[in-house]
Design a protein around this motif. Structure first.
Motif, PDB file in Angstrom:
ATOM      1  N   CYS A 230       9.503  12.836 -47.954  1.00 43.51           N
ATOM      2  CA  CYS A 230       9.633  12.471 -49.371  1.00 43.51           C
ATOM      3  C   CYS A 230      11.301  11.997 -49.356  1.00 43.51           C
ATOM      4  O   CYS A 230      12.137  12.689 -49.211  1.00 43.51           O
ATOM      5  N   ASP A 233      13.724  13.413 -52.153  1.00 45.75           N
ATOM      6  CA  ASP A 233      13.531  14.957 -52.518  1.00 45.75           C
ATOM      7  C   ASP A 233      14.930  15.738 -52.703  1.00 45.75           C
ATOM      8  O   ASP A 233      15.808  15.424 -51.701  1.00 45.75           O
ATOM      9  N   SER A 264       9.744   9.014 -52.432  1.00 49.22           N
ATOM     10  CA  SER A 264       9.357  10.041 -53.809  1.00 49.22           C
ATOM     11  C   SER A 264      10.188  10.904 -53.979  1.00 49.22           C
ATOM     12  O   SER A 264      11.118  11.293 -52.777  1.00 49.22           O
TER      13      SER A 264
END
Length: 284
Positions: A230, A233, A264
């Protein structure tokens, strides 16, 4: 992807302070594929959580927040691993299961896969802690590769004294609350992030993050695995994610870690559940 993992049931495990609820949208997105998918609670979390009295007592007692021994202080990695193995075997009904673990849930998945490698068709770590042999997850949270992570400074009380990593989920400090939201839900719709925040468990058992697992070639080292990074993060930093991948591949070079990527924050199951579902369906 091995034939063994193809079309196996899917089992989702959350990370610290969360519960099975965080996978709701991903499982809903998977429903159309016809895959069997279920989320479970980790030991000391979700419906297995117990909340300290200090967070609901009035008037609020800051000293109690810092000193009340956690009601989940007795939960350790042994219990968490045994519970996950039993959940995997129940879902698999005698066959192997693809297990997707997020964050600290990865530590528990590692233990379960070492204990029962025949039951895990594919171990998928979604920005998960994937500790090396005999190294506690807690050690990784303090490594230089995790510099800039936002969660550790939000922990209230001495974990060794109370037996848990405690978050003050009823804090009136707007900056503290904002930091937790940024740590977990940086790219999540604000209304969804606030709803998720309200479902968090305040105490994560310290015994899970302090426990270690001795990894073997016939155990965890034999299980096919994928690490899903990710990129934004703020709880498990990208450099630490890459360390997990490289260390595992060095330790077990004949079973290298496959890698997939999401752009993400720490919680893509809330910010992009459809993409997570598509990725998992493709992997397993």
């Amino acid at each position: 992807m091995s034939a063994r993992a193809r079309a196996t049931p899917l089992l989702f495990l959350h990370g610290n302070w969360h519960g099975a609820w965080c996978w709701t949208e991903v499982i809903a997105a998977l429903a159309g594929s016809g895959r069997s998918a279920v989320a479970v609670d980790m030991a000391g979390h979700g419906l297995r959580a117990r909340r300290p009295a200090c967070l609901t007592g009035r008037p609020f007692d800051a000293e109690a927040l810092a000193t009340e021994v956690s009601p989940v202080a007795d939960v350790d990695l042994d219990q968490a691993g045994d519970l996950l193995v039993s959940q995997i075997k129940r879902v698999g009904r005698g066959g192997p299961v693809t297990v997707i673990a997020h964050s600290m849930g990865g530590t528990v998945l590692t233990r379960a896969a070492e204990q029962a490698p025949e039951a895990v068709a594919h171990a998928v770590y979604l920005s998960g802690l994937m500790p090396a042999s005999d190294v506690p997850a807690l050690a990784y949270l303090r490594m230089p590769e995790n510099a800039g992570a936002l969660v550790q400074s939000c922990v209230r009380a001495d974990p060794a004294a109370i037996g848990a990593l405690r978050l003050d989920l009823v804090s009136g400090d707007a900056a503290y609350r904002r930091q937790l939201l940024d740590a977990f839900y940086g790219d999540v719709d604000r209304a969804v992030a606030e709803a998720a925040f309200g479902l968090l468990t305040p105490d994560a058992p310290i015994g899970i993050v302090r426990g270690t697992t001795t990894l073997t070639r016939r155990g965890w080292g034999s299980v096919p695995r994928t690490y899903v990074t990710c990129a934004r993060d703020m709880a498990v930093r990208p450099a630490l994610q890459n360390k997990f991948i490289s260390d595992a591949t060095v330790a077990f070079p004949d079973n290298p870690t496959a890698v997939a990527a999401l752009d993400s924050s720490h919680s893509p199951f809330l910010s992009m559940p459809g993409q997570v579902a598509d990725l998992i369906a493709e992997l397993g």
